[in-house]
Write an enzyme that holds these catalytic residues in place. Structure first.
Site, PDB file in Angstrom:
ATOM      1  N   HIS A 154     -29.633 -41.797  -6.291  1.00 25.16           N
ATOM      2  CA  HIS A 154     -30.659 -40.788  -6.003  1.00 25.16           C
ATOM      3  C   HIS A 154     -30.489 -39.530  -6.860  1.00 25.16           C
ATOM      4  O   HIS A 154     -31.381 -38.672  -6.865  1.00 25.16           O
ATOM      5  CB  HIS A 154     -30.622 -40.391  -4.526  1.00 25.16           C
ATOM      6  CG  HIS A 154     -31.061 -41.464  -3.592  1.00 25.16           C
ATOM      7  ND1 HIS A 154     -32.287 -42.094  -3.683  1.00 25.16           N
ATOM      8  CD2 HIS A 154     -30.422 -42.042  -2.525  1.00 25.16           C
ATOM      9  CE1 HIS A 154     -32.398 -42.997  -2.718  1.00 25.16           C
ATOM     10  NE2 HIS A 154     -31.278 -42.995  -2.016  1.00 25.16           N
ATOM     11  N   ASP A 190     -30.419 -51.658  -3.509  1.00 26.13           N
ATOM     12  CA  ASP A 190     -30.194 -50.820  -2.341  1.00 26.13           C
ATOM     13  C   ASP A 190     -31.486 -50.785  -1.526  1.00 26.13           C
ATOM     14  O   ASP A 190     -32.579 -50.994  -2.062  1.00 26.13           O
ATOM     15  CB  ASP A 190     -29.827 -49.415  -2.817  1.00 26.13           C
ATOM     16  CG  ASP A 190     -29.428 -48.468  -1.705  1.00 26.13           C
ATOM     17  OD1 ASP A 190     -28.218 -48.273  -1.515  1.00 26.13           O
ATOM     18  OD2 ASP A 190     -30.317 -47.901  -1.041  1.00 26.13           O
ATOM     19  N   HIS A 192     -33.008 -48.247  -0.378  1.00 24.19           N
ATOM     20  CA  HIS A 192     -33.833 -47.128  -0.815  1.00 24.19           C
ATOM     21  C   HIS A 192     -33.991 -47.132  -2.338  1.00 24.19           C
ATOM     22  O   HIS A 192     -33.078 -47.507  -3.064  1.00 24.19           O
ATOM     23  CB  HIS A 192     -33.204 -45.806  -0.382  1.00 24.19           C
ATOM     24  CG  HIS A 192     -32.974 -45.712   1.094  1.00 24.19           C
ATOM     25  ND1 HIS A 192     -31.752 -46.014   1.676  1.00 24.19           N
ATOM     26  CD2 HIS A 192     -33.804 -45.374   2.098  1.00 24.19           C
ATOM     27  CE1 HIS A 192     -31.840 -45.850   2.982  1.00 24.19           C
ATOM     28  NE2 HIS A 192     -33.068 -45.469   3.276  1.00 24.19           N
ATOM     29  N   ASP A 279     -27.079 -51.389   2.633  1.00 24.55           N
ATOM     30  CA  ASP A 279     -27.963 -50.899   3.691  1.00 24.55           C
ATOM     31  C   ASP A 279     -29.185 -51.783   3.881  1.00 24.55           C
ATOM     32  O   ASP A 279     -30.061 -51.485   4.694  1.00 24.55           O
ATOM     33  CB  ASP A 279     -28.384 -49.446   3.448  1.00 24.55           C
ATOM     34  CG  ASP A 279     -28.845 -49.173   2.030  1.00 24.55           C
ATOM     35  OD1 ASP A 279     -28.879 -50.121   1.218  1.00 24.55           O
ATOM     36  OD2 ASP A 279     -29.169 -48.004   1.728  1.00 24.55           O
TER      37      ASP A 279
END
Length: 336
Positions: A154, A190, A192, A279
């Site tokens: 991120h 991932d 996200h 995740d």
């Protein structure tokens, strides 16, 4: 498979984060790395490759901010960890602001990623672990694993967010390019979207970025990761976003990953960086996919079948009790 980690990566330990409108315990805890270490066994301490590979990706002003933010926050009389509370709508506006409160907004995009006095040290050694794994692959290893904590995808060239401070996948990809690898691909799996990685390579045609993630229409980071984002300029066509709905299980995820791997092959990648987030696990407390522990071995075997030198980076995954088993499943699946 060689694995790399430095104990200093455990030092970063914020107490709380802003999540869904309220403060809660920080999810990206040192316990995550401890659980992985317990499951995978031996790891090697990375060498120190210095700041040069970091500065090949990240803005020098941003790096200086990461180094000094906690000290400046305390000097301004602010309690607790460094946390932003105001952000510029026009991000790129060039203002000579020196107040720490303004700088936090300048160099971040959310309030979920506090900075402590130890954040720079942990992020620095997370990047060194990524560089050590990359060097192992460049030196002839088929694959290597970097237990990157804090994670990275991120983080943009000049901003932090989503628990990420230095973009380890981008640093690894750039290091491979600087070592003479002509075409590098990043496969981000991932839950996200890796908005920072996408931003860094948005206008470049030498690094292909493919991401499989939760639809940003419903999930963080919202403003990046939609299917129509494909890159610009020299990077047009070098970004591939494959958003999936909540509840996605192995069959759909595996088929989608196959599409990403086909695109990576068509790109002509000579080295692969995998941003792996566990995740996507069915029991993850902040995510909504339905993968199970054995599924990671299946996905890893498919990635290994691409027959590319591969550097695997640890990104998210917050079901701590299952995290070690999920990572071990992926690594064992890749090793066959």
């Amino acid at each position: 498979m060689k694995a790399f980690f430095h104990r200093r990566q455990l030092l970063h330990a914020p107490t709380r984060e802003l999540h869904n409108g309220g403060f809660t315990d920080y999810a990206e805890t040192p316990a995550r790395a401890e659980a992985i270490l317990a499951a995978i066994g031996d790891v090697q301490m990375p060498g120190d490759f210095g700041e040069k590979p970091i500065l090949a990706v990240h803005d020098a002003g941003y790096v200086e901010f990461l180094k000094t933010a906690a000290e400046r926050w305390a000097a301004a009389g602010r309690p607790g960890d460094v946390t932003g509370y105001v952000w510029p709508v026009v991000r790129r506006r060039a203002l000579a602001l020196d107040r720490i409160d303004a700088l936090v907004g300048r160099y971040s995009f959310d309030a979920s990623s506090p900075i402590t006095a130890d954040t720079w040290t942990s992020a620095y050694w997370s990047a060194q672990s990524a560089l050590a794994a990359t060097q192992a692959v460049l030196s002839g290893e088929r694959s290597a694993f970097a237990l990157c904590r804090p994670p990275g995808h991120h983080a943009g060239a000049d901003y932090l967010g989503g628990y990420c401070h230095l973009n380890v996948a981008a640093i690894a990809a750039q290091a491979a390019r600087d070592a003479g690898v002509r075409r590098v691909a990043i496969l981000d799996i991932d839950y996200h979207h890796g908005n920072g990685t996408q931003d860094i390579f948005w206008e470049r045609g030498d690094v292909f970025y493919a991401s499989i993630h939760a639809d940003p229409a419903s999930d963080y980071p919202f403003y990046w990761g939609h299917a129509d984002e494909v890159g610009e300029g020299n990077g047009a066509g070098a970004t591939l976003n494959l958003p999936l709905p909540r509840g996605t299980g192995l069959a759909v995820f595996r088929r989608t990953q196959g599409m990403a791997l086909e695109a990576i092959a068509a790109f002509g990648a000579e080295l692969l960086v995998v941003s792996f987030g566990a995740d996507t696990y069915a029991g993850d407390p902040i995510s909504s996919f339905k993968l199970e522990t054995p599924d990671y071995a299946v996905l890893a075997a498919d990635i290994a079948a691409a027959c590319l030198p591969t550097v695997i980076m640890m990104e998210g995954g917050y079901a701590v009790d299952a995290l070690g088993d999920n990572v071990a499943s992926l690594l064992l699946g890749f090793a066959g």
